[in-house]
Write a protein that holds these residues in place. Structure first.
Motif, PDB file in Angstrom:
ATOM      1  N   ARG A 205       0.850  -1.191   0.000  1.00 25.88           N
ATOM      2  CA  ARG A 205       0.000   0.000   0.000  1.00 25.88           C
ATOM      3  C   ARG A 205       0.884   1.238   0.000  1.00 25.88           C
ATOM      4  O   ARG A 205       2.090   1.146   0.206  1.00 25.88           O
TER       5      ARG A 205
ATOM      6  N   GLY B 295       0.284   3.931   2.087  1.00 24.26           N
ATOM      7  CA  GLY B 295       0.468   4.216   3.509  1.00 24.26           C
ATOM      8  C   GLY B 295       0.390   5.700   3.827  1.00 24.26           C
ATOM      9  O   GLY B 295       0.589   6.552   2.969  1.00 24.26           O
ATOM     10  N   PRO B 296       0.102   6.012   5.087  1.00 22.63           N
ATOM     11  CA  PRO B 296      -0.004   7.408   5.502  1.00 22.63           C
ATOM     12  C   PRO B 296       1.370   8.057   5.557  1.00 22.63           C
ATOM     13  O   PRO B 296       2.377   7.362   5.615  1.00 22.63           O
TER      14      PRO B 296
ATOM     15  N   GLN C 176       2.097  11.235  10.306  1.00 22.90           N
ATOM     16  CA  GLN C 176       0.689  10.961  10.616  1.00 22.90           C
ATOM     17  C   GLN C 176       0.370  10.930  12.121  1.00 22.90           C
ATOM     18  O   GLN C 176      -0.636  11.516  12.537  1.00 22.90           O
TER      19      GLN C 176
ATOM     20  N   SER D 240      -6.284  13.659   9.218  1.00 20.21           N
ATOM     21  CA  SER D 240      -6.457  12.402   9.949  1.00 20.21           C
ATOM     22  C   SER D 240      -7.916  12.127  10.289  1.00 20.21           C
ATOM     23  O   SER D 240      -8.341  12.227  11.425  1.00 20.21           O
TER      24      SER D 240
ATOM     25  N   PRO E 246      -5.171  -2.576  -0.774  1.00 21.00           N
ATOM     26  CA  PRO E 246      -4.047  -1.916  -1.428  1.00 21.00           C
ATOM     27  C   PRO E 246      -4.379  -1.090  -2.662  1.00 21.00           C
ATOM     28  O   PRO E 246      -3.779  -0.066  -2.890  1.00 21.00           O
TER      29      PRO E 246
ATOM     30  N   ASP F  45      -6.395   2.108  -1.284  1.00 22.32           N
ATOM     31  CA  ASP F  45      -5.755   2.486  -0.027  1.00 22.32           C
ATOM     32  C   ASP F  45      -6.058   3.890   0.497  1.00 22.32           C
ATOM     33  O   ASP F  45      -5.263   4.810   0.339  1.00 22.32           O
TER      34      ASP F  45
ATOM     35  N   SER G 206      -5.934   4.766   3.390  1.00 22.05           N
ATOM     36  CA  SER G 206      -5.123   5.099   4.568  1.00 22.05           C
ATOM     37  C   SER G 206      -4.012   6.068   4.194  1.00 22.05           C
ATOM     38  O   SER G 206      -3.387   6.643   5.071  1.00 22.05           O
ATOM     39  N   ARG G 207      -3.761   6.275   2.905  1.00 20.99           N
ATOM     40  CA  ARG G 207      -2.743   7.252   2.538  1.00 20.99           C
ATOM     41  C   ARG G 207      -3.223   8.669   2.804  1.00 20.99           C
ATOM     42  O   ARG G 207      -2.429   9.606   2.828  1.00 20.99           O
TER      43      ARG G 207
ATOM     44  N   GLY H  22      -4.572   9.238   5.647  1.00 21.54           N
ATOM     45  CA  GLY H  22      -4.607   9.243   7.097  1.00 21.54           C
ATOM     46  C   GLY H  22      -5.864   8.615   7.652  1.00 21.54           C
ATOM     47  O   GLY H  22      -6.091   8.657   8.844  1.00 21.54           O
ATOM     48  N   VAL H  23      -6.689   8.032   6.796  1.00 19.57           N
ATOM     49  CA  VAL H  23      -7.918   7.415   7.287  1.00 19.57           C
ATOM     50  C   VAL H  23      -7.586   6.193   8.119  1.00 19.57           C
ATOM     51  O   VAL H  23      -6.765   5.366   7.719  1.00 19.57           O
ATOM     52  N   MET H  24      -8.164   6.114   9.299  1.00 20.44           N
ATOM     53  CA  MET H  24      -8.016   4.906  10.088  1.00 20.44           C
ATOM     54  C   MET H  24      -9.418   4.392  10.362  1.00 20.44           C
ATOM     55  O   MET H  24     -10.302   5.152  10.730  1.00 20.44           O
ATOM     56  N   SER H  25      -9.605   3.097  10.164  1.00 22.13           N
ATOM     57  CA  SER H  25     -10.922   2.531  10.416  1.00 22.13           C
ATOM     58  C   SER H  25     -10.979   2.078  11.871  1.00 22.13           C
ATOM     59  O   SER H  25     -10.219   1.225  12.286  1.00 22.13           O
TER      60      SER H  25
END
Ligand code: SF4
Lengths: 295, 152
Positions: A40, A42-43, A47, B11, B35, B38, B40-41, B43-46
């Protein structure tokens, strides 16, 4: 002479002040590397700081006052234990205070009166039961080879601890994921299962404080590992060897985190306890047989 | 833009709520986390925890049994918060319109800020909706602050 004495205090102070930033960056790098391993993007590396800043800008919903007190106590004891370690205070006291910080987190989990909090706190307690005896035993072994509980004695010892206590270091590596809250032992956090355990009821800036405490915690754990090699080697000075050992422990943490799945509590208790204690006992036999211990 | 507002944009933590749809949109939503897309790039967090979440992604029409639960979840989220209705079902009721077991679209139960239509939605559309929601998040906080100032 005077300047040297000053440096002894200034350097640990600088590390203590910088450690939340270093810890945050390390966690950011960890998230990035993990993402790259999983193919991926990635952040970004900063972050964790975004997360904390955002949490400070959020409304906090307070359930009761007790758990806020315990949360703050957790943060302060973690900072205190890191300070004691950096300023080369008594190693035994340092480990006890670090254990106390976990106790505060457990109490915070229990005082929220939510099921997730209860479950997380109980699991946290089981994790403590697993790692604390091993850690204390390791500290006693360090006392045996250096002759004193003072952290200073480690720096003054004739050989680095790595040569006298290699298996004890291995045992500490085994409990490392527990203290850093990483897979396979992220049992108390487990956000897919129990919504982050003791931290369930925290929100807003109090959750931010817990995050900062985690940054400090990571630095404490890595610094503790790095105490096993504080002497210079060949051309490298002592602090470089320390940094190398910290980097090795950190890479180990990331790799293990990505390789393993979460274990159950009883599996953790059995495996870690038996393996860790066996390693420590072997090491004890080794130092007694080779006569390296100082009474 | 202040530092906090920048951080808030960078975020977003989301909570994913499935309220009884056909599961089509859920899978597209999970594809966003995988992937290829994605998220999360950004800054998303589940998270599974409404107390930590900023954004609620609701999938499917609200079934009668779920009405209370989703209200409860919404109330537990701390301000500022945004609700995104993902999929035609969540936006309008879709093919479940008039069914006896459902109360139709999500906005009949909780206020919705962003609608992402499509049956099933494409992951790109969900990402677009998320980006839209990020601006609303900051706007909402500004409004709340000015209201507080007005009250004081
Ligand atoms: S919008 Fe379509 S795909 Fe999505 S949950 Fe409803 S029926 Fe299923």
């Amino acid at each position: 002479m005077m300047a040297e004495g000053m440096l002894d205090y200034l350097i640990p102070l600088a590390i203590l002040i910088l450690s939340p930033f270093i810890g945050g960056l390390l966690i950011g790098i960890d998230r990035k590397v993990t993402a790259r391993i999983q193919n991926r993007a990635g952040p970004p590396i900063v972050q964790p700081f975004y997360d904390v800043l955002k949490l400070f800008g959020k409304e906090d919903k307070v359930v009761n006052k007790t758990y806020l007190v315990f949360g703050c106590a957790y943060l302060f004891t973690v900072i205190l234990s890191l300070a004691l370690l950096l300023f080369k205070y008594d190693l035994l006291i340092t480990t006890f205070i670090f254990g106390l910080s976990f106790i505060f987190l457990v109490l915070a989990g229990y005082s929220t009166r939510s099921q997730f909090g209860y479950m997380g706190a109980t699991r946290e307690l089981m994790q403590m039961l697993t790692y604390e005896p091993i850690l204390l035993f390791a500290v006693f072994l360090i006392r045996l080879v250096t002759g004193s509980f003072e952290t200073d004695a480690i720096f003054k010892a004739s050989e680095p601890l790595l040569f006298t206590l290699p298996l004890a270091l291995l045992a500490i590596f085994v409990i490392l994921p527990i203290k850093a809250r990483k897979s396979p032992f992220d049992i108390s956090e487990a956000h897919q299962e129990i919504a982050q355990g003791p931290e369930t009821e925290y929100s807003g800036k109090y959750l931010g404080l817990l995050y900062i405490a985690h940054f400090f915690e990571l630095i404490f754990v890595l610094w503790f590992v790095s105490l096993f090699y504080v002497k210079g080697f060949w051309l490298l000075p002592g602090w470089a060897m320390q940094a190398l050992l910290m980097a090795a422990a950190y890479v180990f943490l990331i790799v293990v985190d990505n390789l393993t799945a979460r274990l159950r509590v009883d599996q953790m208790l059995k495996q870690v306890f038996i393996v860790g204690m066996a390693l420590l006992a072997l090491n004890l036999i080794y130092i007694i047989a080779t006569g390296r211990w100082i009474a | 833009m202040s530092l906090t507002e920048l951080a808030r944009k960078k975020s977003p933590w989301v909570i994913h709520v499935g309220t009884g749809g056909c599961n089509g949109c859920d899978i597209e939503l999970l594809a966003c986390l995988a992937p290829r897309y994605d998220i999360s790039r950004f800054g998303v967090m589940s998270t599974g925890n409404p107390k930590h979440a900023d954004i609620m992604l609701v999938v499917g029409p609200v079934s009668l049994k779920y009405k209370e639960i989703i209200k409860n979840l919404y109330d537990q989220m701390p301000d500022p918060k945004v609700v995104i209705a993902v999929g035609t079902c969540a936006s309008t009721g879709g093919i479940y319109q008039g069914c006896y077991g459902h109360c139709g679209s999500v906005d009949k139960v909780i206020p919705v800020d962003v609608y992402v239509p499509g049956c099933n939605v494409r992951p790109e559309a969900i990402i677009d909706g998320l980006v839209l929601a990020l601006d609303i998040l900051n706007e909402k906080e500004r409004k709340l602050l000015s209201e507080k100032k007005g009250a004081a």
